[in-house]
Design a protein around this motif. Structure first.
Motif, short mmCIF file in Angstrom:
data_model
loop_
_atom_site.label_atom_id
_atom_site.label_comp_id
_atom_site.label_asym_id
_atom_site.label_seq_id
_atom_site.Cartn_x
_atom_site.Cartn_y
_atom_site.Cartn_z
N ARG A 8 0.84 -1.19 0.00
CA ARG A 8 0.00 0.00 0.00
C ARG A 8 0.87 1.24 0.00
NH1 ARG A 8 -4.98 -1.50 0.21
NH2 ARG A 8 -5.60 0.67 0.06
N VAL A 9 0.70 2.08 -1.00
CA VAL A 9 1.52 3.28 -1.12
C VAL A 9 0.65 4.47 -1.42
CG1 VAL A 9 3.55 2.03 -1.90
CG2 VAL A 9 1.91 2.88 -3.59
N ALA A 10 1.21 5.64 -1.14
CA ALA A 10 0.52 6.88 -1.50
C ALA A 10 1.56 7.86 -1.96
CB ALA A 10 -0.23 7.44 -0.29
N GLY A 11 1.20 8.74 -2.89
CA GLY A 11 2.22 9.66 -3.35
C GLY A 11 1.66 10.77 -4.20
N ALA A 12 2.56 11.64 -4.66
CA ALA A 12 2.19 12.75 -5.53
C ALA A 12 3.33 13.01 -6.47
CB ALA A 12 1.91 14.00 -4.70
N ASP A 13 3.01 13.40 -7.71
CA ASP A 13 4.02 13.72 -8.70
C ASP A 13 4.22 15.23 -8.73
OD1 ASP A 13 3.98 11.09 -9.28
OD2 ASP A 13 2.83 11.29 -11.15
N ILE A 14 5.48 15.66 -8.75
CA ILE A 14 5.79 17.08 -8.66
C ILE A 14 6.94 17.41 -9.59
CG2 ILE A 14 6.61 18.90 -7.09
CD1 ILE A 14 5.47 17.08 -4.82
N ARG A 15 6.79 18.45 -10.37
CA ARG A 15 7.92 18.94 -11.15
C ARG A 15 8.74 19.87 -10.26
NH1 ARG A 15 8.03 17.72 -16.40
NH2 ARG A 15 6.07 17.25 -17.47
N ALA A 16 10.04 19.66 -10.28
CA ALA A 16 10.90 20.50 -9.46
C ALA A 16 10.71 21.97 -9.81
CB ALA A 16 12.37 20.09 -9.64
N SER A 17 10.50 22.26 -11.08
CA SER A 17 10.34 23.65 -11.51
C SER A 17 9.00 24.23 -11.06
CB SER A 17 10.44 23.73 -13.04
OG SER A 17 9.48 22.90 -13.65
N ASP A 18 8.05 23.36 -10.59
CA ASP A 18 6.75 23.85 -10.14
C ASP A 18 6.67 24.05 -8.64
OD1 ASP A 18 5.81 23.79 -12.68
OD2 ASP A 18 4.86 21.81 -12.50
N ARG A 19 7.75 23.74 -7.91
CA ARG A 19 7.66 23.72 -6.46
C ARG A 19 7.27 25.07 -5.87
NH1 ARG A 19 11.86 23.48 -3.95
NH2 ARG A 19 11.06 22.69 -1.98
N ARG A 20 7.81 26.16 -6.40
CA ARG A 20 7.51 27.46 -5.82
C ARG A 20 6.03 27.81 -5.93
NH1 ARG A 20 12.68 31.17 -7.73
NH2 ARG A 20 14.26 30.00 -6.60
N GLY A 21 5.42 27.35 -7.02
CA GLY A 21 4.00 27.63 -7.21
C GLY A 21 3.11 26.56 -6.62
N GLY A 22 3.73 25.48 -6.05
CA GLY A 22 2.94 24.43 -5.44
C GLY A 22 2.28 23.52 -6.45
N GLY A 23 2.77 23.51 -7.70
CA GLY A 23 2.13 22.70 -8.74
C GLY A 23 2.31 21.23 -8.48
N VAL A 24 1.28 20.42 -8.75
CA VAL A 24 1.34 18.97 -8.62
C VAL A 24 0.81 18.36 -9.90
CG1 VAL A 24 0.44 16.98 -7.37
CG2 VAL A 24 1.04 19.05 -6.11
N ASN A 25 1.61 17.43 -10.46
CA ASN A 25 1.22 16.78 -11.69
C ASN A 25 0.96 15.32 -11.43
OD1 ASN A 25 1.84 19.01 -13.71
ND2 ASN A 25 3.72 18.89 -12.53
N ALA A 26 -0.29 14.91 -11.50
CA ALA A 26 -0.64 13.52 -11.25
C ALA A 26 -0.38 12.70 -12.50
CB ALA A 26 -2.11 13.41 -10.84
N GLY A 27 -0.38 11.37 -12.30
CA GLY A 27 -0.22 10.49 -13.43
C GLY A 27 0.98 9.58 -13.27
N SER A 28 1.05 8.59 -14.13
CA SER A 28 2.11 7.61 -14.04
C SER A 28 3.40 8.17 -14.61
CB SER A 28 1.72 6.33 -14.79
OG SER A 28 1.51 6.62 -16.16
N ILE A 29 4.51 7.62 -14.13
CA ILE A 29 5.84 8.01 -14.61
C ILE A 29 6.46 6.81 -15.28
CG2 ILE A 29 8.13 8.79 -13.90
CD1 ILE A 29 6.82 10.21 -11.57
N ASP A 30 7.02 6.99 -16.47
CA ASP A 30 7.57 5.90 -17.24
C ASP A 30 8.99 5.60 -16.80
OD1 ASP A 30 8.56 5.31 -20.66
OD2 ASP A 30 7.75 3.93 -19.18
N ARG A 31 9.22 4.46 -16.14
CA ARG A 31 10.52 3.95 -15.72
C ARG A 31 11.38 5.03 -15.05
NH1 ARG A 31 11.79 -0.87 -16.98
NH2 ARG A 31 14.02 -0.51 -17.01
N PRO A 32 11.00 5.42 -13.87
CA PRO A 32 11.75 6.46 -13.15
C PRO A 32 13.02 5.90 -12.53
CG PRO A 32 10.01 5.63 -11.76
CD PRO A 32 9.83 4.95 -13.10
N VAL A 33 13.89 6.80 -12.14
CA VAL A 33 14.97 6.46 -11.22
C VAL A 33 14.37 6.53 -9.82
CG1 VAL A 33 17.21 7.17 -10.28
CG2 VAL A 33 16.78 7.32 -12.75
N VAL A 34 14.51 5.48 -9.04
CA VAL A 34 13.91 5.40 -7.70
C VAL A 34 15.01 5.47 -6.66
CG1 VAL A 34 12.60 3.94 -6.10
CG2 VAL A 34 11.96 4.03 -8.52
N VAL A 35 14.79 6.25 -5.59
CA VAL A 35 15.79 6.36 -4.53
C VAL A 35 15.12 6.30 -3.17
CG1 VAL A 35 15.72 8.90 -4.62
CG2 VAL A 35 17.71 7.75 -3.63
#
Length: 304
Positions: A8-35
């Motif tokens: 069970r997981v929960a999360g949110a997608d965020i563009r680093a360039s959107d952080r100041r405006g609080g932007g959140v981009n939902a949706g799947s990510i194609d083969r990310p680097v995971v850390v």
């Protein structure tokens, strides 16, 4: 109950360039680097390394933090029947604060990087192994000799043994100017590691040192003496595919491999299937590389 709900997981997608405006981009990510994210210095170094790597290969980055169900704020997913949706710093829980700090650190390293954050309920090993199922690369912090040593050694060992993707164990922030080193036993099990190493050497503009390691004290006259004919042919294919990579080859006894590569930028080792390191006994040569190497170590698995 915890063991049955590790996925069970929960999360949110965020563009680093959107952080100041609080932007959140939902949706799947194609083969990310995971850390993996936690409070330790090795994990922070891993976040920075993963952010820089994801940026250079035009991939997204996923930050994963594991927590116990009892640490979650409010009703647990088990009780409520749904996932707990989080943002990087919305609820004030310790895990969210860690993810927010890691997100800011990753954004400083790569301001235009697309980043997602995820909280997983379970053990660090199970969370990272689960997250590696769709990953391009899984990155973890290397163990230290301090208070985090036992935790990181156990987590790293478990993740390396069972991850679905290549795993990079990061130690420190400085990148040496030496070659990419690929350590194999000369069998076909090392072919994925060989290809990964050549691609990394070409991307970084570095040379490649191909080390044939074996358990014996003496390899004989030449490095190719311990390599299969098909592996030697694959080396030739990689040389043709990456003509910009200068290649050196040598054979070394397994016990001396770890101390024979000072200044390496990256060490790559092969792995056959899950839970078995190809040609390198886990707990000897491979363990020495994973836990004593001064540079990042990539473990690249052969399918099957």
């Amino acid at each position: 109950m915890l063991a049955r709900r590790r996925d069970r997981v929960a999360g949110a997608d965020i563009r680093a360039s959107d952080r100041r405006g609080g932007g959140v981009n939902a949706g799947s990510i194609d083969r990310p680097v995971v850390v993996g994210v936690n409070r330790s210095d090795p994990a922070s170094a891993a976040v920075r390394w993963a952010a820089r790597y994801a940026d250079t290969v035009a991939a997204s980055l996923r930050l994963v933090h594991a927590t116990r169900l009892t640490d979650a704020m409010g009703p647990s997913p088990a009780a409520s029947g749904g996932d707990v949706q989080i943002g990087p710093c919305r609820s004030g829980r310790p895990g969210d604060r860690l993810l927010a700090t890691a997100l800011a650190e990753a954004a400083r390293c790569a301001p235009r990087l697309r980043i997602s954050v995820r909280t997983a309920y379970g053990t660090p090993s199970s969370a990272l192994i689960d997250s590696s199922s769709d990953a391009r690369l899984l990155v973890v912090g290397g163990g230290t000799r301090g208070r985090w040593a036992a935790l990181f050694d156990s987590v790293t060992a478990g993740v390396v043994a069972a991850a679905h993707s290549p795993v990079v164990v990061v130690r420190g922030d400085l990148e040496a100017s030496g070659p990419v080193v690929v350590v194999v036993d000369g069998s076909d099990d090392g072919v994925p590691a060989l290809r990964f190493g050549f691609a990394e050497a070409s991307r970084r503009g570095r040379g490649l040192l191909l080390v044939y390691a074996a358990a014996g004290e003496d390899h004989g006259a030449g490095s190719t003496a311990v390599a299969s004919q098909s592996f030697v042919a694959e080396v030739a294919v990689c040389r043709d595919r990456f003509p910009d990579v200068a290649v050196d080859e040598k054979a070394l006894p397994g016990p001396v491999v770890a101390g024979a590569m000072p200044g390496a930028a990256l060490v790559v080792v092969g792995c056959r299937g899950r839970r078995r390191l190809a040609g390198l006994r886990f707990g000897s040569t491979s363990q020495a590389l994973l836990y004593t190497s001064a540079c990042p170590v990539a473990v690249v698995r052969r399918a099957g």
